[in-house]
Motif scaffolding. Structure first.
Motif, PDB file in Angstrom:
ATOM      1  N   LYS A 297       0.771  -1.238  -0.017  1.00  9.82           N
ATOM      2  CA  LYS A 297       0.186  -0.123  -0.141  1.00  9.82           C
ATOM      3  C   LYS A 297       0.939   1.478   0.064  1.00  9.82           C
ATOM      4  N   TYR A 298       0.509   2.430  -0.814  1.00 11.21           N
ATOM      5  CA  TYR A 298       1.307   3.342  -0.996  1.00 11.21           C
ATOM      6  C   TYR A 298       0.555   4.662  -0.640  1.00 11.21           C
ATOM      7  N   GLN A 299       1.062   5.468   0.052  1.00 14.57           N
ATOM      8  CA  GLN A 299       0.558   6.758   0.317  1.00 14.57           C
ATOM      9  C   GLN A 299       0.835   7.738  -0.859  1.00 14.57           C
ATOM     10  N   LEU A 300       0.000   8.496  -1.224  1.00 12.33           N
ATOM     11  CA  LEU A 300       0.229   9.622  -2.139  1.00 12.33           C
ATOM     12  C   LEU A 300      -0.017  10.915  -1.611  1.00 12.33           C
ATOM     13  N   THR A 301       0.932  11.502  -1.555  1.00 13.67           N
ATOM     14  CA  THR A 301       0.728  12.904  -0.570  1.00 13.67           C
ATOM     15  C   THR A 301       1.234  13.956  -1.917  1.00 13.67           C
ATOM     16  N   ASN A 302       0.204  14.826  -2.313  1.00 12.22           N
ATOM     17  CA  ASN A 302       0.413  15.896  -3.440  1.00 12.22           C
ATOM     18  C   ASN A 302       0.353  17.475  -2.603  1.00 12.22           C
ATOM     19  N   THR A 303       1.677  17.870  -2.560  1.00 14.93           N
ATOM     20  CA  THR A 303       1.779  19.182  -1.842  1.00 14.93           C
ATOM     21  C   THR A 303       2.239  20.139  -2.938  1.00 14.93           C
ATOM     22  N   GLN A 304       1.554  20.942  -3.137  1.00 15.87           N
ATOM     23  CA  GLN A 304       1.826  22.287  -3.917  1.00 15.87           C
ATOM     24  C   GLN A 304       2.483  21.497  -5.396  1.00 15.87           C
ATOM     25  N   GLY A 305       1.627  20.670  -5.951  1.00 12.83           N
ATOM     26  CA  GLY A 305       2.017  20.058  -7.202  1.00 12.83           C
ATOM     27  C   GLY A 305       3.030  19.190  -7.354  1.00 12.83           C
TER      28      GLY A 305
END
Length: 333
Positions: A297-305
């Motif tokens: 399982k992979y966490q996807l964190t989108n911070t300012q693009g």
């Protein structure tokens, strides 16, 4: 396969190639050759998680790697050993078979190998789990028995040959079991009137008695288990794909690479506003039909693009729980 199994296979292959000439040194350097391809795991310390996953079982598990590096490693061994019982060519031949049989064995697992690198095709027959005691332990016992025989002894060759024969026979048997369970799953889908696009089957951890199927339908994946001791019909649990939750990330390069790695077998989940990419190929962390937590399982964190992808750590307690549940499920539903 796991490191111990690859060491045992490499040692047995080394013995078969050069044991009569150099004795236990053939097992030693065969074991080393059988370990070398898995050194690609250190890529995780050198690059990002997605690239590390792509590199694993890539170049180092290819025919090309075996051909290019066998003469180099053979020359190193030849120069290191003061007693020249075997030639550079002999040691290169041993190293080639130690390097080459490693990815051949790995191709039977769920993860598979890029045997034909640089081509992207990944061979994954999915008929044996990465750790299977029934494959490894008889092989190990026979290898140890061979180790304590004289290099010219007929018993030594017999023990080693039987180890190779029995392990290979078990591998072939697992292909037969896969075919039988594939038929069981497809038959159940037909009987239950379930329309599907594709089905993918694999053994559950540490055995070839209990098998799992991932079934691709239009909007969801179905997951089911079947044990050869089952007495009740196969039941399928539905897991919505939720690919639309990716939004603009659907076109992100890292996400696209993860999709290719998972070969399309993935679902997206959302927990407390955080997106997770779940790779279905390696199963769930429990035998509970309602389990939602996948092994990879992979966490996807989108911070300012900028997208960061991090593999979520596995809980030791969950793994122990899975082992208990797995044994109960093997015995039948």
């Amino acid at each position: 396969m796991d490191s111990l199994t690859q060491i045992v296979l490499g040692a047995a292959v080394g013995e078969a190639v050069l044991g009569k000439k150099v004795g236990n040194k053939a097992m030693l350097f065969g074991a080393i050759a059988g370990t070398i391809p898995d050194l690609d795991v250190f890529a995780r310390f050198l690059t990002d998680p997605v690239s590390a996953i792509e590199w694993h079982r890539g170049f180092s598990h290819s025919i090309l790697f075996s051909i290019l590096f066998a003469p180099i490693f053979g020359w190193i061994v030849f120069k290191l050993l003061p007693k020249k019982e075997a030639s550079w060519k002999d040691w290169s031949w041993l190293m080639f078979w130690g390097l080459f049989t490693h990815p051949i064995l790995d191709s039977f697992t769920t993860w598979g190998t890029q045997l034909f690198w640089p081509f992207k095709t990944r061979l994954a027959f999915q008929n044996i789990f990465v750790i299977d005691p029934l494959y490894t332990l008889p092989f190990l016992v026979l290898l140890v028995l061979a180790m304590f025989q004289k290099r010219t002894s007929i018993k030594r060759r017999r023990y080693n040959n039987w180890g190779l024969i029995i392990s290979s026979a078990y591998l072939l048997l697992s292909l037969v079991l896969k075919a039988i369970t594939y038929h069981k799953f497809t038959q159940a889908l037909t009987e239950q009137g379930i329309e599907y696009i594709e089905i993918d089957t694999r053994p559950s951890p540490f055995n070839t008695i209990l098998w799992t199927a991932n079934v691709d339908t239009k909007d969801a994946y179905l997951i089911a288990n079947y044990s050869f001791f089952d007495t009740k019909p196969i039941t399928f649990e539905s897991y919505p794909k939720n690919h639309e939750l990716l939004g603009d990330l659907k076109n992100n390069d890292k996400v696209n690479r993860l999709e290719r790695i998972a070969e399309g077998w993935y679902i997206i989940t959302k927990d407390n506003g955080q997106l997770f990419f779940n790779d279905l190929r390696f199963g769930l962390m429990s035998m509970d039909p309602k389990e939602k937590n996948f092994a990879f399982k992979y966490q996807l964190t989108n911070t300012q693009g900028k997208l960061d992808i991090v593999e979520t750590p596995k809980n030791v307690g969950d793994a122990k729980k899975l082992m208990r549940e797995l044994w109960n499920r093997i015995l039948g539903n």
